[in-house]
Design a protein around this motif. Structure first.
Motif, PDB file in Angstrom:
ATOM      1  N   SER A   1       0.822  -1.209   0.000  1.00 34.64           N
ATOM      2  CA  SER A   1       0.000   0.000   0.000  1.00 34.64           C
ATOM      3  C   SER A   1       0.859   1.263   0.000  1.00 34.64           C
ATOM      4  CB  SER A   1      -0.957   0.006   1.192  1.00 34.64           C
ATOM      5  OG  SER A   1      -0.243  -0.016   2.412  1.00 34.64           O
ATOM      6  N   HIS A   2       1.970   1.247   0.736  1.00 32.31           N
ATOM      7  CA  HIS A   2       2.863   2.405   0.766  1.00 32.31           C
ATOM      8  C   HIS A   2       3.395   2.718  -0.627  1.00 32.31           C
ATOM      9  CE1 HIS A   2       6.190   5.061   1.900  1.00 32.31           C
ATOM     10  NE2 HIS A   2       6.969   4.295   1.142  1.00 32.31           N
ATOM     11  N   THR A   3       3.840   1.692  -1.331  1.00 32.82           N
ATOM     12  CA  THR A   3       4.410   1.885  -2.666  1.00 32.82           C
ATOM     13  C   THR A   3       3.356   2.358  -3.659  1.00 32.82           C
ATOM     14  OG1 THR A   3       6.052   0.173  -2.230  1.00 32.82           O
ATOM     15  CG2 THR A   3       5.702   0.774  -4.525  1.00 32.82           C
ATOM     16  N   LEU A   4       2.176   1.758  -3.615  1.00 30.27           N
ATOM     17  CA  LEU A   4       1.104   2.157  -4.523  1.00 30.27           C
ATOM     18  C   LEU A   4       0.643   3.586  -4.240  1.00 30.27           C
ATOM     19  CD1 LEU A   4      -0.909  -1.173  -4.564  1.00 30.27           C
ATOM     20  CD2 LEU A   4       0.107  -0.073  -6.559  1.00 30.27           C
ATOM     21  N   ASP A   5       0.682   3.991  -2.994  1.00 28.78           N
ATOM     22  CA  ASP A   5       0.290   5.350  -2.640  1.00 28.78           C
ATOM     23  C   ASP A   5       1.353   6.356  -3.063  1.00 28.78           C
ATOM     24  OD1 ASP A   5      -1.509   7.245  -1.214  1.00 28.78           O
ATOM     25  OD2 ASP A   5       0.218   7.473   0.118  1.00 28.78           O
ATOM     26  N   ALA A   6       2.621   5.962  -2.975  1.00 35.30           N
ATOM     27  CA  ALA A   6       3.710   6.887  -3.282  1.00 35.30           C
ATOM     28  C   ALA A   6       3.940   7.068  -4.777  1.00 35.30           C
ATOM     29  CB  ALA A   6       4.997   6.401  -2.613  1.00 35.30           C
ATOM     30  N   LEU A   7       3.690   6.027  -5.559  1.00 32.15           N
ATOM     31  CA  LEU A   7       3.963   6.064  -6.995  1.00 32.15           C
ATOM     32  C   LEU A   7       2.668   5.928  -7.772  1.00 32.15           C
ATOM     33  CD1 LEU A   7       7.129   3.747  -7.030  1.00 32.15           C
ATOM     34  CD2 LEU A   7       7.047   6.247  -6.862  1.00 32.15           C
ATOM     35  N   ASP A   8       2.232   7.022  -8.391  1.00 30.58           N
ATOM     36  CA  ASP A   8       0.920   7.065  -9.032  1.00 30.58           C
ATOM     37  C   ASP A   8       0.748   6.041 -10.146  1.00 30.58           C
ATOM     38  OD1 ASP A   8       0.338   9.130  -7.354  1.00 30.58           O
ATOM     39  OD2 ASP A   8       0.551  10.719  -8.852  1.00 30.58           O
ATOM     40  N   GLU A   9       1.795   5.838 -10.934  1.00 35.36           N
ATOM     41  CA  GLU A   9       1.645   5.049 -12.154  1.00 35.36           C
ATOM     42  C   GLU A   9       2.078   3.595 -12.019  1.00 35.36           C
ATOM     43  OE1 GLU A   9       0.090   6.299 -14.706  1.00 35.36           O
ATOM     44  OE2 GLU A   9      -0.074   8.198 -13.655  1.00 35.36           O
ATOM     45  N   VAL A  10       2.568   3.200 -10.859  1.00 39.83           N
ATOM     46  CA  VAL A  10       3.070   1.836 -10.734  1.00 39.83           C
ATOM     47  C   VAL A  10       1.926   0.833 -10.788  1.00 39.83           C
ATOM     48  CG1 VAL A  10       2.976   1.693  -8.211  1.00 39.83           C
ATOM     49  CG2 VAL A  10       4.688   0.353  -9.461  1.00 39.83           C
TER      50      VAL A  10
ATOM     51  N   LEU B   1      11.433   2.986  -7.875  1.00 45.15           N
ATOM     52  CA  LEU B   1      10.639   1.887  -7.354  1.00 45.15           C
ATOM     53  C   LEU B   1      11.417   1.084  -6.322  1.00 45.15           C
ATOM     54  CD1 LEU B   1       8.139   0.087  -7.309  1.00 45.15           C
ATOM     55  CD2 LEU B   1       9.007  -1.068  -9.345  1.00 45.15           C
ATOM     56  N   ARG B   2      12.680   0.810  -6.613  1.00 47.60           N
ATOM     57  CA  ARG B   2      13.502   0.050  -5.673  1.00 47.60           C
ATOM     58  C   ARG B   2      13.612   0.777  -4.335  1.00 47.60           C
ATOM     59  NH1 ARG B   2      18.350   0.172  -3.689  1.00 47.60           N
ATOM     60  NH2 ARG B   2      18.919   1.988  -4.942  1.00 47.60           N
TER      61      ARG B   2
END
Length: 219
Positions: free
Chosen positions: A17-26, A55-56
């Motif tokens: 969830s953190h990654t999806l929230d931080a990166l709009d297009e991932v 992303l990494r």
């Protein structure tokens, strides 16, 4: 009787969830997933839509994952192996308690969309009750019975499945084609128009039930 369910899970309260929230297009797509124990899930995950280095770094900051490792980086996508160590209660329950199998899973900013094979309808019901008891959100969007065969798995009728398979065998999808639509229609003893419509309906259904997972407005 084995049952397939399409399920939507909000990004919050689920892994990454953190990654999806931080990166709009991932965009994440699970290639394979294994539950080793009640506390850890190890998926192989394809990622697209984000700069690999960004992303990494974001994955390293994500508290729901650990031991992130890049397996391959073909073209504009990356394959990761990682441990999901938080927000996996529902998934672990499905894999370890109900003998469920994840057939497809895609994670986007608007949620995780999963297609799961349950051994029977009761297993799906127990999973839903488990999520309610644990205050976990789970939206069951579609349910199929496996006795529908290909129609249950991919939405195809027997006629559509047989036609698409025959088209493949005759080289209709090769580039260049080994058989024209007219010749293929003659082989099947149906009209050119009837074959064209059958293939278009079958292709649309395949896309809806394999590529388009939980995308509102596409079905």
């Amino acid at each position: 009787m084995a049952t397939i369910a399409e399920i939507r899970v909000p990004t919050e309260g689920f892994a990454l969830s953190h990654t999806l929230d931080a990166l709009d297009e991932v965009n994440f797509e699970i290639e394979r997933i294994v539950a080793h124990d009640p506390d850890h899930v190890m998926p192989y995950v394809w990622a697209t839509g984000a700069d690999p280095e960004t992303l990494r770094e974001t994955l390293e900051e994500d508290p729901s994952v650990s031991d992130v490792e890049i397996i391959a980086e073909p073209d504009e996508e990356s394959l990761y192996r990682m441990n999901w160590i938080d927000s996996t209660e529902a998934l672990v329950h499905i894999l370890t308690e109900e003998d469920g199998t994840v057939l497809a899973a895609e994670g986007r900013q608007d949620g995780w969309f999963l297609r799961i094979l349950f051994p029977d309808r009761d297993a799906l019901s127990r999973t839903y009750e488990f999520c309610e008891d644990e205050d976990l959100s789970m939206d069951v969007q579609r349910i199929y019975n496996i006795d529908q065969g290909k129609q249950g798995r991919f939405g195809l009728t027997d006629e559509q499945e047989e036609t698409i398979a025959s088209a493949y065998e005759h080289g209709y999808y090769d580039v260049p084609r080994d058989v024209s639509l007219s010749d293929f229609a003659e082989e099947l003893d149906i009209s050119h128009q009837a074959l064209s419509e059958r293939l278009r309906r079958g292709h649309k259904t395949l896309v809806e039930n394999t590529v388009i997972v939980g995308r509102d407005g596409e079905k």
